[in-house]
Design an enzyme around this catalytic site. Structure first.
Site, PDB file in Angstrom:
ATOM      1  N   ASP A 104      26.176  62.868 -24.316  1.00  0.00           N
ATOM      2  CA  ASP A 104      25.285  64.025 -24.253  1.00  0.00           C
ATOM      3  C   ASP A 104      25.294  64.614 -22.846  1.00  0.00           C
ATOM      4  OD1 ASP A 104      24.623  63.461 -26.845  1.00  0.00           O
ATOM      5  OD2 ASP A 104      22.577  62.793 -26.411  1.00  0.00           O
ATOM      6  N   ALA A 117      24.984  56.231 -32.769  1.00  0.00           N
ATOM      7  CA  ALA A 117      24.780  55.338 -31.627  1.00  0.00           C
ATOM      8  C   ALA A 117      23.307  55.286 -31.228  1.00  0.00           C
ATOM      9  CB  ALA A 117      25.640  55.791 -30.452  1.00  0.00           C
ATOM     10  N   THR A 150      10.387  64.104 -42.162  1.00  0.00           N
ATOM     11  CA  THR A 150       9.794  64.105 -40.824  1.00  0.00           C
ATOM     12  C   THR A 150       9.287  65.505 -40.501  1.00  0.00           C
ATOM     13  OG1 THR A 150      11.955  64.470 -39.781  1.00  0.00           O
ATOM     14  CG2 THR A 150      11.242  62.198 -40.052  1.00  0.00           C
ATOM     15  N   THR A 194      14.626  64.957 -27.647  1.00  0.00           N
ATOM     16  CA  THR A 194      15.961  64.505 -28.060  1.00  0.00           C
ATOM     17  C   THR A 194      15.916  63.032 -28.450  1.00  0.00           C
ATOM     18  OG1 THR A 194      16.926  66.031 -26.441  1.00  0.00           O
ATOM     19  CG2 THR A 194      18.391  64.384 -27.392  1.00  0.00           C
ATOM     20  N   ASP A 214      15.993  60.040 -34.285  1.00  0.00           N
ATOM     21  CA  ASP A 214      16.852  58.857 -34.350  1.00  0.00           C
ATOM     22  C   ASP A 214      16.035  57.584 -34.130  1.00  0.00           C
ATOM     23  OD1 ASP A 214      19.079  60.465 -34.742  1.00  0.00           O
ATOM     24  OD2 ASP A 214      19.473  60.645 -32.597  1.00  0.00           O
ATOM     25  N   ASN A 216       6.751  55.910 -36.556  1.00  0.00           N
ATOM     26  CA  ASN A 216       6.127  57.083 -35.950  1.00  0.00           C
ATOM     27  C   ASN A 216       5.669  56.791 -34.524  1.00  0.00           C
ATOM     28  OD1 ASN A 216       5.797  59.735 -36.883  1.00  0.00           O
ATOM     29  ND2 ASN A 216       3.589  59.486 -37.005  1.00  0.00           N
TER      30      ASN A 216
END
Length: 301
Positions: A19, A48, A216, A245, A249, A273
């Site tokens: 990233d 990942a 979500t 970000t 995930d 959560n």
């Protein structure tokens, strides 16, 4: 589940990216040029990220995917190892760049552009090569940053071998109805759910797939439907949001860990959560992911 209560093996088949994250005062509009603040190179990729989220929570996780024969690929494999993720079957593809994501962070939100690179080589041939290892899994987690035919093949493989599958359909793309039926859990966000199912009332949609479909809701939390027909909504954990970000995930990884441990869906979503909320308080997807003790303490508050 094969070995409920033991240290179950969770496998992630998915993307591995570097990233490139730039922070700015705001996210630029179309055609607009703005000045960024700082640029960071941070390990990422939805696959990942989810593997690291689970490893940081103490799970037994193996990552399956591909990187390029470049500096980024070597760094990303070493990072996964350092985080406690097994990497023995990650393939290094010659003459192919490692996947890259370009991320702009501003206004407590982000935009992301992905160049798949070696992630496109997580193909049927690669899956065939690792198939015997996948069959050893107690649970498999998938996302949409690898070729769709590979996703379909893994889902069919797991279905035949009675291995539970969590599919995080991001980025969103159309799915065959039989695949939706074969996965154990499907975890889109609101935008992805609309692409998958069209403009259907959310509660009606949830009731169509009780305790399978989990949507979500970003800052509003996460919701599903109990088998009784009751809509269950877990509100988001309040916090000092710095970078969202990887929050999704983190939620997927944490949910997978708790389900593998034998938790019911409400317990798993509460845990997930809380983990997702904690992850937004630091910059970067993997850097912000909490360890087990942090999540446990947050749930006590």
């Amino acid at each position: 589940m094969k070995r409920e209560g033991e240290n179950m093996k969770i496998s992630v088949v998915g993307s591995i990216n570097m990233d490139m994250t730039v922070t700015a005062e705001k996210i630029p509009k179309k055609g607009e040029t703005i000045t960024g603040r700082e640029l960071y190179y941070i390990p990422g990729g939805k696959g990942a990220n989810q593997a690291v989220a689970m490893a940081r929570l103490g799970a037994n996780v193996e990552m399956f995917g591909c990187v390029g024969d470049d500096g980024n690929g070597a760094l990303l494999i070493e990072n996964l190892k350092a985080q406690g993720v097994k990497t023995e079957h990650i393939k290094t593809v010659e003459h192919t760049p490692t996947g890259v994501a370009f991320i702009t962070v501003g206004e407590r939100d982000n935009t992301i552009v992905i160049v798949a690179g070696a992630n496109n080589r997580v193909d049927r041939a690669y899956i065939g090569h690792i198939e015997h290892e996948l069959k050893k899994s107690d649970m498999v987690l998938l996302q949409h940053e690898i070729p769709l035919e590979s996703i379909e093949y893994v889902i069919d493989l797991c279905y035949r071998n009675q291995i539970p599958v969590i599919l995080n359909p991001a980025p969103a793309r159309s799915l065959k109805q039989n695949l939706i039926e074969k996965v154990t859990y499907l975890t889109p966000n609101e935008h992805e759910a609309r692409i998958l199912f069209g403009a259907v009332d959310r509660d009606e949609l949830l009731r169509r797939y009780p305790e399978k479909l989990i949507i979500t809701l970003g800052s509003k939390g996460v919701c599903t439907c109990r088998k009784s027909g009751e809509i269950l909504t877990i509100p988001a954990r309040p916090g000092n949001v710095i970078d969202t970000t990887g929050a999704g995930d983190t939620l997927n990884g944490a949910f997978c860990v708790k389900i593998a441990e034998g938790a019911n869906i409400e317990e798993a979503l509460q845990f997930a959560n809380a983990a997702a909320g904690l992850s937004t308080e630091k910059l970067g997807a993997q850097e912000g992911m909490p360890v087990r003790e942090e999540v446990t303490n947050a749930l006590r508050v």
